[in-house]
Design a protein around this motif. Structure first.
Motif, mmCIF file in Angstrom:
data_model
loop_
_atom_site.group_PDB
_atom_site.id
_atom_site.type_symbol
_atom_site.label_atom_id
_atom_site.label_comp_id
_atom_site.label_asym_id
_atom_site.label_seq_id
_atom_site.Cartn_x
_atom_site.Cartn_y
_atom_site.Cartn_z
ATOM 1 N N ILE A 193 90.491 20.927 -49.103
ATOM 2 C CA ILE A 193 89.517 20.619 -48.057
ATOM 3 C C ILE A 193 88.308 21.542 -48.199
ATOM 4 O O ILE A 193 87.159 21.103 -48.091
ATOM 5 N N VAL A 194 88.574 22.824 -48.456
ATOM 6 C CA VAL A 194 87.485 23.784 -48.646
ATOM 7 C C VAL A 194 86.634 23.383 -49.846
ATOM 8 O O VAL A 194 85.402 23.309 -49.765
ATOM 9 N N ILE A 195 87.299 23.114 -50.989
ATOM 10 C CA ILE A 195 86.583 22.749 -52.204
ATOM 11 C C ILE A 195 85.802 21.454 -51.998
ATOM 12 O O ILE A 195 84.629 21.348 -52.387
ATOM 13 N N GLY A 196 86.463 20.474 -51.378
ATOM 14 C CA GLY A 196 85.787 19.214 -51.122
ATOM 15 C C GLY A 196 84.576 19.389 -50.216
ATOM 16 O O GLY A 196 83.535 18.744 -50.422
ATOM 17 N N SER A 197 84.686 20.268 -49.235
ATOM 18 C CA SER A 197 83.560 20.514 -48.334
ATOM 19 C C SER A 197 82.400 21.174 -49.069
ATOM 20 O O SER A 197 81.237 20.818 -48.862
ATOM 21 N N VAL A 198 82.731 22.136 -49.940
ATOM 22 C CA VAL A 198 81.693 22.800 -50.727
ATOM 23 C C VAL A 198 80.974 21.788 -51.612
ATOM 24 O O VAL A 198 79.735 21.755 -51.678
ATOM 25 N N ILE A 199 81.750 20.949 -52.297
ATOM 26 C CA ILE A 199 81.154 19.935 -53.170
ATOM 27 C C ILE A 199 80.278 18.982 -52.360
ATOM 28 O O ILE A 199 79.177 18.609 -52.790
ATOM 29 N N PHE A 200 80.760 18.598 -51.199
ATOM 30 C CA PHE A 200 79.977 17.692 -50.353
ATOM 31 C C PHE A 200 78.624 18.303 -50.006
ATOM 32 O O PHE A 200 77.577 17.649 -50.131
ATOM 33 N N PHE A 201 78.626 19.569 -49.575
ATOM 34 C CA PHE A 201 77.372 20.183 -49.158
ATOM 35 C C PHE A 201 76.454 20.458 -50.344
ATOM 36 O O PHE A 201 75.227 20.410 -50.210
ATOM 37 N N VAL A 202 77.032 20.753 -51.517
ATOM 38 C CA VAL A 202 76.202 20.934 -52.710
ATOM 39 C C VAL A 202 75.570 19.604 -53.120
ATOM 40 O O VAL A 202 74.386 19.528 -53.459
ATOM 41 N N ALA A 203 76.379 18.535 -53.087
ATOM 42 C CA ALA A 203 75.864 17.215 -53.462
ATOM 43 C C ALA A 203 74.831 16.732 -52.452
ATOM 44 O O ALA A 203 73.796 16.167 -52.826
ATOM 45 N N ALA A 204 75.119 16.950 -51.181
ATOM 46 C CA ALA A 204 74.195 16.533 -50.129
ATOM 47 C C ALA A 204 73.299 17.708 -49.753
ATOM 48 O O ALA A 204 73.261 18.145 -48.598
ATOM 49 N N HIS A 205 72.564 18.214 -50.772
ATOM 50 C CA HIS A 205 71.773 19.420 -50.533
ATOM 51 C C HIS A 205 70.675 19.195 -49.506
ATOM 52 O O HIS A 205 70.160 20.133 -48.909
ATOM 53 N N GLY A 206 70.311 17.914 -49.289
ATOM 54 C CA GLY A 206 69.319 17.629 -48.258
ATOM 55 C C GLY A 206 69.798 18.042 -46.875
ATOM 56 O O GLY A 206 69.010 18.522 -46.052
ATOM 57 N N ILE A 207 71.107 17.884 -46.631
ATOM 58 C CA ILE A 207 71.679 18.299 -45.347
ATOM 59 C C ILE A 207 71.586 19.814 -45.195
ATOM 60 O O ILE A 207 71.220 20.330 -44.129
ATOM 61 N N VAL A 208 71.917 20.529 -46.288
ATOM 62 C CA VAL A 208 71.864 21.994 -46.252
ATOM 63 C C VAL A 208 70.434 22.463 -46.012
ATOM 64 O O VAL A 208 70.177 23.363 -45.207
ATOM 65 N N PHE B 197 68.128 20.847 -44.525
ATOM 66 C CA PHE B 197 67.781 20.529 -43.140
ATOM 67 C C PHE B 197 68.337 21.588 -42.191
ATOM 68 O O PHE B 197 67.671 21.980 -41.223
ATOM 69 N N ILE B 198 69.550 22.074 -42.486
ATOM 70 C CA ILE B 198 70.181 23.080 -41.629
ATOM 71 C C ILE B 198 69.441 24.406 -41.688
ATOM 72 O O ILE B 198 69.226 25.072 -40.670
ATOM 73 N N ILE B 199 69.047 24.811 -42.913
ATOM 74 C CA ILE B 199 68.429 26.136 -43.070
ATOM 75 C C ILE B 199 66.910 26.092 -42.889
ATOM 76 O O ILE B 199 66.272 27.151 -42.850
ATOM 77 N N LYS B 200 66.345 24.891 -42.755
ATOM 78 C CA LYS B 200 64.889 24.772 -42.659
ATOM 79 C C LYS B 200 64.301 25.576 -41.494
ATOM 80 O O LYS B 200 63.302 26.284 -41.668
ATOM 81 N N PRO B 201 64.893 25.514 -40.279
ATOM 82 C CA PRO B 201 64.325 26.311 -39.177
ATOM 83 C C PRO B 201 64.338 27.808 -39.462
ATOM 84 O O PRO B 201 63.385 28.519 -39.125
ATOM 85 N N PHE B 202 65.416 28.294 -40.102
ATOM 86 C CA PHE B 202 65.495 29.724 -40.406
ATOM 87 C C PHE B 202 64.461 30.114 -41.457
ATOM 88 O O PHE B 202 63.824 31.165 -41.350
ATOM 89 N N MET B 203 64.287 29.252 -42.477
ATOM 90 C CA MET B 203 63.310 29.539 -43.522
ATOM 91 C C MET B 203 61.887 29.494 -42.967
ATOM 92 O O MET B 203 61.037 30.308 -43.331
ATOM 93 N N ALA B 204 61.640 28.537 -42.062
ATOM 94 C CA ALA B 204 60.307 28.429 -41.457
ATOM 95 C C ALA B 204 59.995 29.666 -40.611
ATOM 96 O O ALA B 204 58.875 30.191 -40.644
ATOM 97 N N LYS B 205 61.007 30.126 -39.873
ATOM 98 C CA LYS B 205 60.819 31.317 -39.049
ATOM 99 C C LYS B 205 60.547 32.541 -39.915
ATOM 100 O O LYS B 205 59.662 33.361 -39.604
#
Length: 356
Positions: free
Chosen positions: A325-340, A342-350
């Motif tokens: 589950i951990v590995i699958g989640s990591v792969i999912f977030f790496v593949a769907a880097h647009g989601i990542v 989007f998540i970190i965009k507010p922090f990077m903008a700040k």
């Protein structure tokens, strides 16, 4: 300095955040199942680096993933999807076993010969896929995945017919002159199964980079992968390049199988199912962004989590499936880097605003 910051922001932050998100999702899954995620992750890390033996066995688990990850990434970089790495891995095992069992030669000939033959077995098996695509237009995904099963049953037939240890479901032992274990490193790592394949895998990371980005052949391979029509117009032999690409990819996969026989087990069993390293190599290549250094790091993460799952089971009572589950989640977030992003965009903008 600005360039380094840009590379850090785009190339490092997203994978790191993806891994952290994967670990968080795994922790949530463990908590939902009634397990303590902190104890589980502590047990995982203790399993991986808790003793010289476990450190050695972790390296042993990482090594074949480097080979198979490189095989998948090499094909991706040249515009091909080599999903047949599993079969090429098995053929590498079979080639090395044939030489290691049937021949009795001096060590300085026997070991290198077994490595070369096993690598060629893997390369030729993948080259067949390239030939079918280049000459007959057969999609490499279809042919390569079918050849996985062909390799499995062919390997079992060869072991049963020519190499079988009487009364056993495995081959005769490989002659000691062909074994690739490193005795002094085995002793240093408290009997962990250390072998030369680890150093060969690291060398292959360098070869991958040099071949694709520092040679004329590599330029042609990448050009055909990006745009076959443009490469043909430029005078490149597209069909030949496709076969070469699959052949090189298969060599990496075959080497992984070679060292599993010569460095770890010393024989080849009659397998009821494929080892799985080839399919794991797809995930490693994806985690590594199909780059040589990325594959190395992805293999370290994937192999470490896979081997450490035993610690989670014994130390915290967590089923090994949680690691998937951990590995699958990591792969999912790496593949769907647009989601990542989007998540970190507010922090990077700040951060950017504060810097300004």
């Amino acid at each position: 300095m600005d360039t380094l910051k840009k590379i850090f922001n785009t190339s490092l932050i997203v994978p790191v955040v993806s891994i952290l998100l994967g670990l968080i999702i795994g922790a949530i899954a463990m908590f939902a199942g009634g397990y303590n995620p902190l104890v589980a992750y502590q047990s995982l890390f203790e399993r991986v680096i808790g003793s010289p033996y476990h450190m050695g066995e972790t390296i042993r688990a990482i090594t074949p993933l480097i080979f198979t990850g490189l095989a998948v990434a090499f094909a991706f970089r040249t515009g091909l999807f080599n999903i047949g790495v599993e079969g090429q891995f098995i053929m590498g095992m079979t080639g090395a076993t044939l030489v290691g069992v049937l021949l009795d030669l001096p060590w300085y000939i026997h070991g290198p010969l077994a490595i070369v033959v096993g690598a060629l077995f893997g390369g030729l098996w993948a080259g067949l896929v390239g030939y079918l695509k280049a000459k007959r237009g057969v999609n490499e995904v279809i042919s390569s995945i079918m050849l996985n099963w062909t390799a499995l049953y062919l390997a079992n037939y060869i072991v049963a017919k020519f190499l079988l240890e009487p009364g056993q479901q495995k081959s005769k032992p490989v002659h000691e002159s062909a074994l690739m274990s490193i005795d002094w490193l085995v002793e240093l790592m408290d009997k962990a199964r250390m072998h030369w394949g680890t150093f060969v895998a690291i060398a292959c990371v360098v070869i991958f980079y040099i071949l694709l980005w520092r040679t004329k052949q590599g330029y042609e391979l990448r050009a055909v992968g990006h745009n076959p029509d443009a490469a043909l117009y430029a005078g490149m032999n597209v069909n030949s390049t496709i076969v070469k690409s699959m052949f090189f990819s298969g060599i990496f996969a075959g080497l992984g199988g070679v060292f599993e026989v010569l460095g770890v087990f010393g024989n080849q069993t009659i397998m009821a199912a494929s080892p799985g390293y080839g399919f794991d190599g797809i995930a490693v290549a994806l985690l590594g962004g199909n780059t040589p250094i990325g594959v190395l790091l992805g293999a370290i993460l994937f192999g470490g989590l896979s081997y450490g799952s035993g610690g989670m089971s014994f130390g915290a009572g967590v089923p090994s499936e949680i690691v998937r589950i951990v590995i699958g989640s990591v792969i999912f977030f790496v593949a769907a880097h647009g989601i990542v992003k989007f998540i970190i965009k507010p922090f990077m903008a700040k951060k950017k605003k504060e810097a300004a």
